[in-house]
Design a protein around this motif. Structure first.
Motif, PDB file in Angstrom:
ATOM      1  N   THR A 143       0.864  -1.246   0.031  1.00  0.00           N
ATOM      2  CA  THR A 143       0.467   0.091   0.184  1.00  0.00           C
ATOM      3  C   THR A 143       0.972   1.394   0.111  1.00  0.00           C
ATOM      4  OG1 THR A 143      -1.983  -1.284   1.058  1.00  0.00           O
ATOM      5  CG2 THR A 143      -1.732   1.322   1.549  1.00  0.00           C
ATOM      6  N   ILE A 144       1.042   1.924  -1.094  1.00  0.00           N
ATOM      7  CA  ILE A 144       1.742   3.738  -1.308  1.00  0.00           C
ATOM      8  C   ILE A 144       0.577   4.452  -0.574  1.00  0.00           C
ATOM      9  CG2 ILE A 144       2.354   5.180  -2.542  1.00  0.00           C
ATOM     10  CD1 ILE A 144       3.681   2.684  -3.234  1.00  0.00           C
ATOM     11  N   VAL A 145      -0.553   4.725  -0.787  1.00  0.00           N
ATOM     12  CA  VAL A 145      -1.117   5.702   0.807  1.00  0.00           C
ATOM     13  C   VAL A 145      -2.907   4.457   0.637  1.00  0.00           C
ATOM     14  CG1 VAL A 145      -3.201   7.297   0.215  1.00  0.00           C
ATOM     15  CG2 VAL A 145      -0.866   7.684  -1.191  1.00  0.00           C
ATOM     16  N   LYS A 146      -2.803   4.186   1.943  1.00  0.00           N
ATOM     17  CA  LYS A 146      -4.575   4.014   3.026  1.00  0.00           C
ATOM     18  C   LYS A 146      -5.630   4.514   2.581  1.00  0.00           C
ATOM     19  CE  LYS A 146      -5.465   0.854   5.654  1.00  0.00           C
ATOM     20  NZ  LYS A 146      -5.088  -0.226   7.306  1.00  0.00           N
ATOM     21  N   ASN A 147      -5.470   6.312   2.965  1.00  0.00           N
ATOM     22  CA  ASN A 147      -6.637   6.752   2.845  1.00  0.00           C
ATOM     23  C   ASN A 147      -6.690   8.072   2.526  1.00  0.00           C
ATOM     24  OD1 ASN A 147      -7.896   5.269   5.095  1.00  0.00           O
ATOM     25  ND2 ASN A 147      -6.564   5.530   6.563  1.00  0.00           N
ATOM     26  N   VAL A 148      -7.555   8.386   0.939  1.00  0.00           N
ATOM     27  CA  VAL A 148      -7.775   9.631   0.840  1.00  0.00           C
ATOM     28  C   VAL A 148      -9.527  10.284   0.942  1.00  0.00           C
ATOM     29  CG1 VAL A 148      -8.028  10.946  -1.149  1.00  0.00           C
ATOM     30  CG2 VAL A 148      -6.719   8.928  -0.922  1.00  0.00           C
ATOM     31  N   ASP A 149      -9.614  11.019   2.422  1.00  0.00           N
ATOM     32  CA  ASP A 149     -10.496  12.125   2.560  1.00  0.00           C
ATOM     33  C   ASP A 149     -10.483  12.884   1.853  1.00  0.00           C
ATOM     34  OD1 ASP A 149     -10.328  10.410   5.008  1.00  0.00           O
ATOM     35  OD2 ASP A 149      -8.881  11.854   5.602  1.00  0.00           O
ATOM     36  N   ASP A 150     -12.192  13.660   1.238  1.00  0.00           N
ATOM     37  CA  ASP A 150     -12.788  14.665   1.008  1.00  0.00           C
ATOM     38  C   ASP A 150     -12.361  14.046  -1.280  1.00  0.00           C
ATOM     39  OD1 ASP A 150     -13.828  17.099   0.059  1.00  0.00           O
ATOM     40  OD2 ASP A 150     -12.064  17.982   0.185  1.00  0.00           O
ATOM     41  N   LEU A 151     -12.974  13.246  -1.211  1.00  0.00           N
ATOM     42  CA  LEU A 151     -11.910  12.831  -2.594  1.00  0.00           C
ATOM     43  C   LEU A 151     -14.203  12.647  -3.837  1.00  0.00           C
ATOM     44  CD1 LEU A 151     -13.978   9.066  -3.167  1.00  0.00           C
ATOM     45  CD2 LEU A 151     -12.381   9.075  -1.621  1.00  0.00           C
ATOM     46  N   SER A 152     -13.369  12.720  -5.396  1.00  0.00           N
ATOM     47  CA  SER A 152     -14.371  12.579  -5.765  1.00  0.00           C
ATOM     48  C   SER A 152     -14.050  11.079  -6.624  1.00  0.00           C
ATOM     49  CB  SER A 152     -14.916  13.394  -6.768  1.00  0.00           C
ATOM     50  OG  SER A 152     -15.031  14.659  -6.411  1.00  0.00           O
ATOM     51  N   PRO A 153     -14.203  10.401  -7.368  1.00  0.00           N
ATOM     52  CA  PRO A 153     -14.581   9.124  -7.381  1.00  0.00           C
ATOM     53  C   PRO A 153     -15.079   9.220  -8.749  1.00  0.00           C
ATOM     54  CG  PRO A 153     -16.489   8.716  -7.096  1.00  0.00           C
ATOM     55  CD  PRO A 153     -16.174  10.214  -6.686  1.00  0.00           C
ATOM     56  N   ILE A 154     -13.525   8.800 -10.415  1.00  0.00           N
ATOM     57  CA  ILE A 154     -13.820   8.648 -11.138  1.00  0.00           C
ATOM     58  C   ILE A 154     -13.394   6.944 -11.653  1.00  0.00           C
ATOM     59  CG2 ILE A 154     -12.955   9.999 -14.426  1.00  0.00           C
ATOM     60  CD1 ILE A 154     -12.317  12.226 -12.131  1.00  0.00           C
ATOM     61  N   TYR A 155     -14.153   6.495 -13.144  1.00  0.00           N
ATOM     62  CA  TYR A 155     -14.036   5.658 -13.135  1.00  0.00           C
ATOM     63  C   TYR A 155     -13.618   5.560 -14.749  1.00  0.00           C
ATOM     64  CZ  TYR A 155     -16.836   4.744  -8.802  1.00  0.00           C
ATOM     65  OH  TYR A 155     -16.851   4.640  -7.494  1.00  0.00           O
ATOM     66  N   ILE A 156     -13.154   4.840 -15.591  1.00  0.00           N
ATOM     67  CA  ILE A 156     -12.810   4.088 -17.068  1.00  0.00           C
ATOM     68  C   ILE A 156     -13.172   2.672 -16.975  1.00  0.00           C
ATOM     69  CG2 ILE A 156     -11.285   4.092 -18.531  1.00  0.00           C
ATOM     70  CD1 ILE A 156      -9.775   6.860 -17.150  1.00  0.00           C
TER      71      ILE A 156
ATOM     72  N   THR B  12     -11.848  18.928  -5.148  1.00  0.00           N
ATOM     73  CA  THR B  12     -11.071  17.271  -4.181  1.00  0.00           C
ATOM     74  C   THR B  12     -10.623  16.917  -4.653  1.00  0.00           C
ATOM     75  OG1 THR B  12     -13.271  16.278  -5.379  1.00  0.00           O
ATOM     76  CG2 THR B  12     -13.932  17.764  -3.756  1.00  0.00           C
ATOM     77  N   ASN B  13      -9.852  15.820  -3.855  1.00  0.00           N
ATOM     78  CA  ASN B  13      -8.933  14.464  -4.607  1.00  0.00           C
ATOM     79  C   ASN B  13      -9.740  13.723  -5.383  1.00  0.00           C
ATOM     80  OD1 ASN B  13      -6.884  15.536  -2.525  1.00  0.00           O
ATOM     81  ND2 ASN B  13      -8.466  15.058  -0.730  1.00  0.00           N
ATOM     82  N   TRP B  14      -9.694  13.631  -6.636  1.00  0.00           N
ATOM     83  CA  TRP B  14      -9.906  12.600  -7.664  1.00  0.00           C
ATOM     84  C   TRP B  14      -9.166  11.821  -7.783  1.00  0.00           C
ATOM     85  CZ3 TRP B  14      -9.920  15.549 -13.221  1.00  0.00           C
ATOM     86  CH2 TRP B  14     -11.131  16.582 -12.920  1.00  0.00           C
ATOM     87  N   ILE B  15     -10.047  10.240  -7.305  1.00  0.00           N
ATOM     88  CA  ILE B  15      -9.899   9.252  -7.415  1.00  0.00           C
ATOM     89  C   ILE B  15     -10.376   7.981  -8.692  1.00  0.00           C
ATOM     90  CG2 ILE B  15      -9.673   6.608  -6.218  1.00  0.00           C
ATOM     91  CD1 ILE B  15      -8.265   8.849  -4.175  1.00  0.00           C
ATOM     92  N   LEU B  16      -8.708   7.655  -9.882  1.00  0.00           N
ATOM     93  CA  LEU B  16      -9.313   7.278 -10.424  1.00  0.00           C
ATOM     94  C   LEU B  16      -8.925   5.558 -10.929  1.00  0.00           C
ATOM     95  CD1 LEU B  16      -8.332   9.925 -11.766  1.00  0.00           C
ATOM     96  CD2 LEU B  16      -7.875   8.534 -13.840  1.00  0.00           C
ATOM     97  N   ASN B  17     -10.015   5.317 -10.850  1.00  0.00           N
ATOM     98  CA  ASN B  17     -10.564   3.540 -11.061  1.00  0.00           C
ATOM     99  C   ASN B  17     -10.492   3.427 -12.003  1.00  0.00           C
ATOM    100  OD1 ASN B  17     -11.494   3.567  -7.756  1.00  0.00           O
ATOM    101  ND2 ASN B  17     -12.695   4.519  -8.660  1.00  0.00           N
ATOM    102  N   ILE B  18      -9.529   2.795 -12.703  1.00  0.00           N
ATOM    103  CA  ILE B  18      -9.799   1.655 -13.550  1.00  0.00           C
ATOM    104  C   ILE B  18      -9.259   0.774 -14.076  1.00  0.00           C
ATOM    105  CG2 ILE B  18      -7.819   2.272 -15.789  1.00  0.00           C
ATOM    106  CD1 ILE B  18      -7.054   5.065 -14.438  1.00  0.00           C
TER     107      ILE B  18
END
Length: 206
Positions: free
Chosen positions: A29-42, A64-70
């Motif tokens: 695990t590089i980073v375990k937790n991210v707060d204040d996020l927006s999910p983006i999906y590809i 917000t922090n963007w989380i890219l789920n690809i």
């Protein structure tokens, strides 16, 4: 369960369907937790014999922090242009810009069996052939330096040598490589060079 697989499920209220994304996997695990996020999906899509990358960013908020789920099955040649568009939009936003907001890729930690993240906020992608000192990773996951294959266990020694010589190095990736392999390589590189002073923020995909 012999193999641990983490699947992100997105419920699309507009059509009432569940969507699956097969995330890349890594044993750390590089980073375990991210707060204040927006999910983006590809998503991985097919149309006959063609593979397509379909982006869903309906819930993304610029500040917000963007989380890219690809989906790990997608090739970089389809993924990177979409990522570049998303980065451009966020970087050029003025009204709601948040300098502290980061961008992350999500993946499955197979040891901790949790969702994990790796930041890529400062990466600038270019789909062209670079010049200078280059480390190229092909679709077979072979590492090439000056067209010679280098063992993974020898890469750190090479990077330290470049750092001692104050030489900048650029990482390049085969556009036919799967996104899953790409992310595993990024995590591997992160483990070698926690201090990236001599690594260019540009990444080339060609």
């Amino acid at each position: 369960m012999k193999y641990f697989t983490l699947v992100v499920l997105l419920f699309l209220f507009s059509c009432g369907n569940k969507e699956d994304i097969m995330l890349p996997k890594a044993a750390t695990t590089i980073v375990k937790n991210v707060d204040d996020l927006s999910p983006i999906y590809i998503f991985f899509r097919t149309n006959g014999k063609d593979t397509l990358a379909e982006v869903n960013r309906k819930n993304s908020i610029i500040s917000t922090n963007w989380i890219l789920n690809i989906d790990k099955r997608l090739p970089l040649r389809l993924v990177i242009p979409e990522i570049m568009k998303l980065q451009k939009k966020k970087r050029e936003e003025k009204a709601h810009k948040n300098e502290k907001a980061e961008n992350y890729y999500s993946y499955a930690d197979t040891i901790g069996k949790n969702l994990a993240f790796i930041p890529f906020t400062n990466v600038y992608y270019k789909m062209e052939n670079p010049i200078g000192t280059v480390i190229y990773i092909n679709k077979k996951n072979e590492i090439l330096i000056d067209n010679n294959i280098v063992k993974r266990q020898d890469l750190k020694k090479y990077l330290l040598k470049l750092k001692d010589e104050s030489k900048e190095v650029t990482f390049c990736f085969d556009k036919q490589m799967s996104y899953g392999s790409y992310l595993q390589n990024k995590i591997f590189i992160e483990s070698l060079i926690p201090s990236k002073a001599n690594v260019e923020t540009d990444e080339f995909v060609f």
